[in-house]
Design a protein around this motif. Structure first.
Motif, PDB file in Angstrom:
ATOM      1  N   LEU A   1       0.814  -1.219   0.000  1.00  0.00           N
ATOM      2  CA  LEU A   1       0.000   0.000   0.000  1.00  0.00           C
ATOM      3  C   LEU A   1       0.847   1.267   0.000  1.00  0.00           C
ATOM      4  CD1 LEU A   1      -2.696  -1.075   2.624  1.00  0.00           C
ATOM      5  CD2 LEU A   1      -3.096  -0.668   0.196  1.00  0.00           C
ATOM      6  N   TRP A   2       2.111   1.155   0.427  1.00  0.00           N
ATOM      7  CA  TRP A   2       2.968   2.343   0.557  1.00  0.00           C
ATOM      8  C   TRP A   2       4.006   2.443  -0.554  1.00  0.00           C
ATOM      9  CZ3 TRP A   2       1.904   5.891   4.333  1.00  0.00           C
ATOM     10  CH2 TRP A   2       0.968   5.489   5.286  1.00  0.00           C
ATOM     11  N   ALA A   3       3.914   1.581  -1.549  1.00  0.00           N
ATOM     12  CA  ALA A   3       4.929   1.538  -2.602  1.00  0.00           C
ATOM     13  C   ALA A   3       4.688   2.602  -3.665  1.00  0.00           C
ATOM     14  CB  ALA A   3       4.943   0.156  -3.243  1.00  0.00           C
ATOM     15  N   ASP A   4       5.745   2.856  -4.463  1.00  0.00           N
ATOM     16  CA  ASP A   4       5.615   3.717  -5.632  1.00  0.00           C
ATOM     17  C   ASP A   4       5.134   2.906  -6.840  1.00  0.00           C
ATOM     18  OD1 ASP A   4       6.667   6.007  -4.253  1.00  0.00           O
ATOM     19  OD2 ASP A   4       8.648   5.095  -4.444  1.00  0.00           O
ATOM     20  N   TYR A   5       5.594   1.671  -6.899  1.00  0.00           N
ATOM     21  CA  TYR A   5       5.110   0.723  -7.919  1.00  0.00           C
ATOM     22  C   TYR A   5       4.788  -0.594  -7.229  1.00  0.00           C
ATOM     23  CZ  TYR A   5       6.427   3.379 -12.118  1.00  0.00           C
ATOM     24  OH  TYR A   5       6.508   4.318 -13.131  1.00  0.00           O
ATOM     25  N   VAL A   6       3.744  -1.247  -7.706  1.00  0.00           N
ATOM     26  CA  VAL A   6       3.414  -2.599  -7.273  1.00  0.00           C
ATOM     27  C   VAL A   6       3.397  -3.481  -8.513  1.00  0.00           C
ATOM     28  CG1 VAL A   6       1.695  -4.086  -6.199  1.00  0.00           C
ATOM     29  CG2 VAL A   6       2.052  -1.776  -5.322  1.00  0.00           C
ATOM     30  N   LEU A   7       4.214  -4.546  -8.494  1.00  0.00           N
ATOM     31  CA  LEU A   7       4.305  -5.456  -9.629  1.00  0.00           C
ATOM     32  C   LEU A   7       3.703  -6.803  -9.249  1.00  0.00           C
ATOM     33  CD1 LEU A   7       7.923  -4.686 -10.917  1.00  0.00           C
ATOM     34  CD2 LEU A   7       5.747  -3.584 -11.543  1.00  0.00           C
ATOM     35  N   PRO A   8       2.777  -7.324 -10.057  1.00  0.00           N
ATOM     36  CA  PRO A   8       2.059  -8.558  -9.700  1.00  0.00           C
ATOM     37  C   PRO A   8       2.867  -9.812 -10.023  1.00  0.00           C
ATOM     38  CG  PRO A   8       1.247  -7.731 -11.794  1.00  0.00           C
ATOM     39  CD  PRO A   8       2.298  -6.752 -11.333  1.00  0.00           C
ATOM     40  N   ALA A   9       3.138 -10.600  -9.012  1.00  0.00           N
ATOM     41  CA  ALA A   9       3.895 -11.842  -9.184  1.00  0.00           C
ATOM     42  C   ALA A   9       2.962 -13.047  -9.179  1.00  0.00           C
ATOM     43  CB  ALA A   9       4.930 -11.985  -8.072  1.00  0.00           C
ATOM     44  N   LYS A  10       3.431 -14.124  -9.725  1.00  0.00           N
ATOM     45  CA  LYS A  10       2.702 -15.381  -9.636  1.00  0.00           C
ATOM     46  C   LYS A  10       2.751 -15.890  -8.193  1.00  0.00           C
ATOM     47  CE  LYS A  10       3.325 -16.876 -14.417  1.00  0.00           C
ATOM     48  NZ  LYS A  10       3.802 -17.946 -15.322  1.00  0.00           N
ATOM     49  N   SER A  11       1.837 -16.783  -7.865  1.00  0.00           N
ATOM     50  CA  SER A  11       1.811 -17.338  -6.518  1.00  0.00           C
ATOM     51  C   SER A  11       2.210 -18.806  -6.550  1.00  0.00           C
ATOM     52  CB  SER A  11       0.443 -17.136  -5.865  1.00  0.00           C
ATOM     53  OG  SER A  11      -0.534 -17.956  -6.470  1.00  0.00           O
ATOM     54  N   HIS A  12       1.914 -19.525  -5.482  1.00  0.00           N
ATOM     55  CA  HIS A  12       2.544 -20.812  -5.212  1.00  0.00           C
ATOM     56  C   HIS A  12       2.268 -21.899  -6.242  1.00  0.00           C
ATOM     57  CE1 HIS A  12       3.473 -19.009  -1.398  1.00  0.00           C
ATOM     58  NE2 HIS A  12       2.214 -18.845  -1.119  1.00  0.00           N
ATOM     59  N   TYR A  13       1.173 -21.824  -6.980  1.00  0.00           N
ATOM     60  CA  TYR A  13       0.835 -22.901  -7.908  1.00  0.00           C
ATOM     61  C   TYR A  13       1.207 -22.577  -9.354  1.00  0.00           C
ATOM     62  CZ  TYR A  13      -2.198 -24.723  -4.152  1.00  0.00           C
ATOM     63  OH  TYR A  13      -2.691 -25.216  -2.966  1.00  0.00           O
ATOM     64  N   GLU A  14       1.713 -21.370  -9.598  1.00  0.00           N
ATOM     65  CA  GLU A  14       1.769 -20.870 -10.974  1.00  0.00           C
ATOM     66  C   GLU A  14       3.153 -20.884 -11.605  1.00  0.00           C
ATOM     67  OE1 GLU A  14      -0.605 -17.073 -10.962  1.00  0.00           O
ATOM     68  OE2 GLU A  14      -0.899 -17.722  -8.890  1.00  0.00           O
ATOM     69  N   SER A  15       4.186 -21.102 -10.805  1.00  0.00           N
ATOM     70  CA  SER A  15       5.562 -21.121 -11.321  1.00  0.00           C
ATOM     71  C   SER A  15       6.206 -22.462 -11.013  1.00  0.00           C
ATOM     72  CB  SER A  15       6.406 -20.022 -10.660  1.00  0.00           C
ATOM     73  OG  SER A  15       5.923 -18.750 -10.951  1.00  0.00           O
ATOM     74  N   TRP A  16       7.135 -22.859 -11.837  1.00  0.00           N
ATOM     75  CA  TRP A  16       8.009 -23.965 -11.466  1.00  0.00           C
ATOM     76  C   TRP A  16       8.799 -23.530 -10.231  1.00  0.00           C
ATOM     77  CZ3 TRP A  16       9.750 -28.703 -13.903  1.00  0.00           C
ATOM     78  CH2 TRP A  16       8.957 -29.096 -14.993  1.00  0.00           C
ATOM     79  N   ASP A  17       8.984 -24.470  -9.319  1.00  0.00           N
ATOM     80  CA  ASP A  17       9.684 -24.122  -8.085  1.00  0.00           C
ATOM     81  C   ASP A  17      10.192 -25.399  -7.419  1.00  0.00           C
ATOM     82  OD1 ASP A  17      10.715 -22.549  -6.102  1.00  0.00           O
ATOM     83  OD2 ASP A  17       8.796 -21.891  -5.279  1.00  0.00           O
ATOM     84  N   ILE A  18      11.099 -25.226  -6.462  1.00  0.00           N
ATOM     85  CA  ILE A  18      11.653 -26.368  -5.735  1.00  0.00           C
ATOM     86  C   ILE A  18      12.049 -25.911  -4.345  1.00  0.00           C
ATOM     87  CG2 ILE A  18      13.990 -25.965  -6.618  1.00  0.00           C
ATOM     88  CD1 ILE A  18      14.349 -29.029  -6.662  1.00  0.00           C
ATOM     89  N   ARG A  19      11.816 -26.768  -3.355  1.00  0.00           N
ATOM     90  CA  ARG A  19      12.232 -26.450  -1.988  1.00  0.00           C
ATOM     91  C   ARG A  19      12.672 -27.715  -1.281  1.00  0.00           C
ATOM     92  NH1 ARG A  19       9.306 -22.857   2.831  1.00  0.00           N
ATOM     93  NH2 ARG A  19      11.287 -22.313   3.813  1.00  0.00           N
ATOM     94  N   GLY A  20      13.906 -27.686  -0.747  1.00  0.00           N
ATOM     95  CA  GLY A  20      14.427 -28.892  -0.137  1.00  0.00           C
ATOM     96  C   GLY A  20      15.243 -28.693   1.117  1.00  0.00           C
ATOM     97  N   GLU A  21      15.358 -27.439   1.609  1.00  0.00           N
ATOM     98  CA  GLU A  21      16.273 -27.205   2.731  1.00  0.00           C
ATOM     99  C   GLU A  21      15.664 -27.507   4.092  1.00  0.00           C
ATOM    100  OE1 GLU A  21      13.963 -23.485   3.338  1.00  0.00           O
ATOM    101  OE2 GLU A  21      14.329 -24.901   1.729  1.00  0.00           O
ATOM    102  N   LEU A  22      14.335 -27.605   4.175  1.00  0.00           N
ATOM    103  CA  LEU A  22      13.686 -27.763   5.473  1.00  0.00           C
ATOM    104  C   LEU A  22      13.894 -29.156   6.026  1.00  0.00           C
ATOM    105  CD1 LEU A  22      10.428 -25.828   4.686  1.00  0.00           C
ATOM    106  CD2 LEU A  22      12.308 -25.081   6.132  1.00  0.00           C
ATOM    107  N   GLY A  23      14.417 -29.224   7.232  1.00  0.00           N
ATOM    108  CA  GLY A  23      14.869 -30.489   7.778  1.00  0.00           C
ATOM    109  C   GLY A  23      13.864 -31.256   8.595  1.00  0.00           C
ATOM    110  N   TYR A  24      12.585 -30.890   8.555  1.00  0.00           N
ATOM    111  CA  TYR A  24      11.602 -31.633   9.329  1.00  0.00           C
ATOM    112  C   TYR A  24      11.281 -32.987   8.696  1.00  0.00           C
ATOM    113  CZ  TYR A  24      11.061 -27.214  11.732  1.00  0.00           C
ATOM    114  OH  TYR A  24      11.311 -26.069  12.448  1.00  0.00           O
ATOM    115  N   HIS A  25      11.536 -33.103   7.411  1.00  0.00           N
ATOM    116  CA  HIS A  25      11.441 -34.393   6.729  1.00  0.00           C
ATOM    117  C   HIS A  25      12.497 -34.414   5.635  1.00  0.00           C
ATOM    118  CE1 HIS A  25       9.569 -32.534   3.234  1.00  0.00           C
ATOM    119  NE2 HIS A  25       8.639 -31.989   4.016  1.00  0.00           N
TER     120      HIS A  25
END
Length: 914
Positions: A582-606
């Motif tokens: 709300l306080w920015a000069d520009y707001v750029l719309p990004a994709k969210s969690h289902y819309e981009s290729w992505d990978i996550r593996g650092e979390l050590g709970y499993h």
């Protein structure tokens, strides 16, 4: 037969097979139908319809440590449904599997994607900052103007005036790579996010040289005793909480240490109802009982810890080689050897030629006082760290600390006995503990309790936030050096937070509760600024990716105004309009969690590395772009500006590269930025990034994206363990290489460390674990603390319509009925919460489970959800821990393993009807 009818008939056939006979035989197993049940067809039809025409996989990469694989279904290019993948294999027949994994936040994201606060188009501010007036612009127009102004900053003021910060809204290795790589190429400031949000475990850092350590959470299952200290896993670890229940049925004793009777207490054997912020006193009482009753694993303590190290009684410092020899070493330390009757250097210390913890013929004494001949022939009186620890713990008998902590002595005695007699005990330290100034000492003392009783490796020990080791990411995220800055220290200075600290806390009160005052803080802050290691000044340009900076920081409006006043341009990149955008000069719309290729593996709970592969044919939501595409667009626009102006490569003398025998400054070449960003055109999009990571991170080998397409995840290999191997058929436990192979720890002593003689620690009596706090001032009667919520991950999902319907739909706080009655406040009343730094309005929920002396409120409500858009952090004064400011002493040197916290739970408030 159409698809729907085929699926329905297939279901019927499957049921018949499950019952071992024809479909008509099912009637014998079924209850008599009651009334018309055709309504059930509505749910069956909805299920079939939302399965759609395409399926992918995803996880949710915000600041959630669950990391759960989901199936994502789409129809006509629009996501319609998500389901838990629930395909994780069992690692051992005697250990429950990790399935199904997921929570209430994950299951609603398909609705969140298309909610009203979703950003759809680039927006340019059309009024004053924060006024809420926007103009829709094209991507080309937005990128061109942003690039022009960023280039102006770089050429006129230097790379250090630009901050490119990826916050906790994207913590995955894929989506996060774009902003990290762009900032690296430009030499921008980059805050450490764990520190900025107050999620550092500095007590663990003191003991182990590592902030993030612990176990995979399936290790709970075969533990004898589990201590949940300032952690509420039934709410905040929903995917793994079943292991706690299974451990309880498997015979574990479970303690929950919490001021309020939270949901995890219901599943525990014992609730330890501690008063807010007094945890260090409880920890010291636990040490008192262990030492008083001789619950000490001598062999472990002598070999694995610095407790046998000698301490000079004249200077209060560790005895070093330099004390005994001219031009001696700083990092060789000594014990008193009972076998030879003299001082001997301890193997495994950084300066010792033996890089092992094996003692050989040494038998280090744990107690006693001795005299050692110094390098000038003088006699130096010494004792042991163990003696110092024992003397300090003697000051905290449980029957005396009860008045401070509210914990009955018998409960402390029982905790100590269960810890000592357990073959495997785990102390889980939650993020909330270090939100108090005393958290560092509480955690350090808990680590000492584990050391005294020999709990490490397969026998358990401290668990903070375990992460896997993923090598090979550097060339992708950091191809050139960036200005890696302390999160908490930068936020403190950029937001002028000392002003609110000075308002809320008197020096007299600080001295009495913490042992330091505002002048001590000012002096240490100035010293740290002078060193220039962790702070690069207020930025003039800010590119902020997925971080709600103005929601989470203390003294909300004051911090925001201090930051904005210095910014020439502020660009917010996110998938939703949050309180910071709300306080920015520009707001750029990004994709969210289902819309981009992505990978996550650092979390050590499993041990599972999850991959996002969007359903085929998924349509963009509005004009959204991936973070990688946005950063590539910015780099192309900046290169265009640089070529038009003829800007030559910019020398950055703060960083040098070796060229033969000469050192030259790193060059920031704006004209070649797109080629550098895409690595010569090989990394064009988010799918390329994920494929690069799977090919180059050795802990993921031998898996490929094609393997991940089967179930949405792959399994990390044994190299993923940082201090132990990750075995395929048993839970992960930290420090096996130290305990079994006798490798030194990453500390100044080479061992688990419980004595620090940094000048600040010496001056304030903190050389060994001790008790401090709580700091909240008596000028207002109620403690104010804000635990993690069930209904969001920080502010992500806090505005979700479905989750709001499961709460009260607006911000509310919890009051004990007695506290409310004393103020003539009733259920659902509007109340004003206030102190000398701010106020806010919220509804009341009467809750007998919270302590009478406290106001408790789920954290992370957006300020715009409150009346007048004034959020809960308006009443939280700035506070910084002097314990976390020292730098340049052994392993206490700024890094991802040594940084401080934003203190959130030390303010006091009052409540009245609004």
């Amino acid at each position: 037969m159409d698809r729907r009818e085929f699926l329905r008939n297939s279901t019927y056939c499957g049921l018949a097979l499950a019952f071992g006979g024809p479909l008509t035989a099912l009637r014998a197993h079924a209850a008599t139908p009651l009334g018309d049940q055709r309504w059930e067809e509505l749910y069956r039809d909805e299920f079939l319809d939302t399965r759609g025409d395409a399926q992918g996989f995803a996880f949710h990469c915000s600041n959630c440590q669950g990391n759960c694989a989901w199936k994502v279904f789409a129809k006509d290019g629009r996501v319609t449904r998500e389901e838990q993948s629930a395909a994780y294999p069992q690692i051992h027949p005697r250990i429950p599997d990790a399935n199904p994994r997921g929570c209430n936040k994950g299951i609603v994201h398909s609705k969140e994607m298309y909610q009203g606060d979703r950003l759809l188009h680039p927006l340019k501010r059309a009024g004053e900052r924060g006024e809420g007036k926007w103009e829709r612009v094209s991507w080309e127009e937005a990128l061109e103007d942003i690039a022009t102004r960023v280039v102006d900053t770089l050429t006129e003021q230097g790379p250090g005036e630009l901050m490119v910060y990826a916050g906790t809204g994207i913590l995955s290795q894929g989506r996060r790579a774009g902003p990290l790589r762009l900032g690296s190429l430009l030499g921008a400031q980059r805050l450490y996010p764990a520190s900025a949000v107050g999620d550092m475990f500095t007590g663990a850092s003191l003991a182990y040289g590592l902030a993030n350590t612990g176990h995979s959470l399936d290790a709970w299952f075969d533990a004898d005793a589990i201590f949940l200290w300032a952690i509420n896993p039934i709410v905040t670890r929903i995917p793994d909480a079943h292991y706690l229940n299974e451990a309880r049925y498997n015979g574990a004793t479970i303690y929950t240490i919490s001021p309020d009777y939270n949901p995890s207490c219901k599943f525990a054997t014992h609730w330890v109802p501690i008063k807010p912020g007094t945890d260090a006193y409880l920890a010291m009482s636990l040490l008192h009982v262990l030492l008083r009753d001789g619950h000490v694993n001598d062999a472990f303590v002598r070999e694995q810890t610095d407790l046998p190290f000698l301490v000079r009684e004249d200077s209060g410092e560790l005895l070093r080689h330099r004390d005994l020899r001219a031009r001696g070493k700083e990092d060789v330390f000594y014990c008193w050897d009972e076998a030879s009757g003299k001082e001997q250097p301890m193997p495994g210390t950084p300066g010792h030629f033996k890089k092992t913890l094996r003692l050989g013929k040494l038998r280090p004494a744990l107690g006693g006082r001795y005299e050692i001949k110094g390098k000038e022939g003088e006699l130096i009186p010494v004792t042991t760290v163990f003696e110092r620890v024992r003397a300090e713990a003697a000051n905290y008998p449980p029957d005396e600390t009860q008045a401070i902590t509210g914990v009955h002595p018998e409960l402390v005695e029982r905790m100590a006995r269960d810890l000592a007699r357990s073959n495997k005990a785990i102390i889980n330290i939650g993020f909330a503990l270090h939100k108090y100034v005393s958290g560092t000492m509480s955690c350090w003392a808990a680590a000492l309790a584990c050391a005294l009783t020999g709990h490490a490796g397969e026998r358990g020990g401290i668990d903070t936030e375990h992460n896997w080791s993923l090598n090979g990411i550097g060339p992708l995220s950091s191809p050139k050096p960036a200005r890696f800055a302390s999160g908490f220290f930068s936020e403190w200075l950029n937001g002028d937070m000392q002003a609110s600290m000075d308002t809320h806390y008197s020096d007299e009160h600080l001295k009495a509760t913490a042992g330091y005052d505002s002048k001590d803080v000012e002096r240490q802050v100035a010293e740290n600024r002078e060193s220039g290691k962790a702070y690069y000044g207020k930025p003039r340009a800010l590119l902020l990716f997925a971080d709600n900076m103005f929601r989470r920081n203390k003294t909300e409006a004051h911090h925001r105004e201090a930051v904005l006043s210095n910014l020439d341009i502020f660009v917010d990149i996110n998938h939703r309009m949050d309180s910071t955008a709300l306080w920015a000069d520009y707001v750029l719309p990004a994709k969210s969690h289902y819309e981009s290729w992505d990978i996550r593996g650092e979390l050590g709970y499993h041990r599972f590395c999850n991959v996002t592969i969007p359903p085929e044919g998924l349509k963009p939501v509005g004009e959204t772009r991936s973070e990688w595409a946005i950063c590539l667009g910015l780099s192309e626009a900046m290169a265009k500006v640089a070529r038009a102006r003829g800007i030559e490569p910019i020398a950055d003398p703060d960083f040098l590269v070796q060229e033969g025998d000469m050192a030259a400054p790193v060059m920031r070449d704006l004209q070649t930025l797109p080629d550098d960003f895409t690595d010569g055109g090989t990394l064009k999009n988010d799918e390329d990034v994920v494929r690069w990571l799977m090919e180059n991170v050795e802990q993921i080998a031998p898996w490929t994206p094609e393997d991940a397409r089967k179930n949405g995840f792959v399994i990390l290999n044994e190299k993923a363990g940082f201090t132990s191997p990750l075995y395929a058929n048993r839970p992960y436990h930290s420090f096996e290489r130290n305990v079994y192979l006798r490798e030194p720890y990453k500390t100044h002593s080479g061992r688990q460390q419980f004595f620090v003689d940094h000048p600040v620690f010496k001056e304030h009596g903190w050389t060994v674990p001790t008790a401090i706090g709580p700091l909240r001032p008596p000028s207002f009667p109620l403690a104010f603390y804000t635990p993690h919520t069930r209904w969001g991950i920080h502010s992500q999902w806090r505005t979700n319509e479905q989750l709001l319907r499961l709460q009260r739909g607006e911000p509310y706080l919890w009051l004990n009925p007695a506290t409310a009655a004393a103020r003539d406040v009733g259920e659902d009343d509007r109340v004003r919460v206030f102190n000398d730094v701010g106020e806010f309005i919220a509804r009341v929920k009467l809750m007998p489970a919270v302590p009478p002396e406290a106001v408790v409120m789920d954290h992370a409500w957006e300020p715009h959800q409150f009346e007048k858009r004034i959020g809960l952090n308006s009443t939280v004064a700035g506070m910084i821990s002097l314990l976390e400011l020292p730098d340049g002493w052994g392993h206490l040197t700024f890094s991802p393993n040594w940084d401080g916290n934003m203190i959130a739970h030390e303010s006091s408030v009052e409540v009245e009807k609004a």
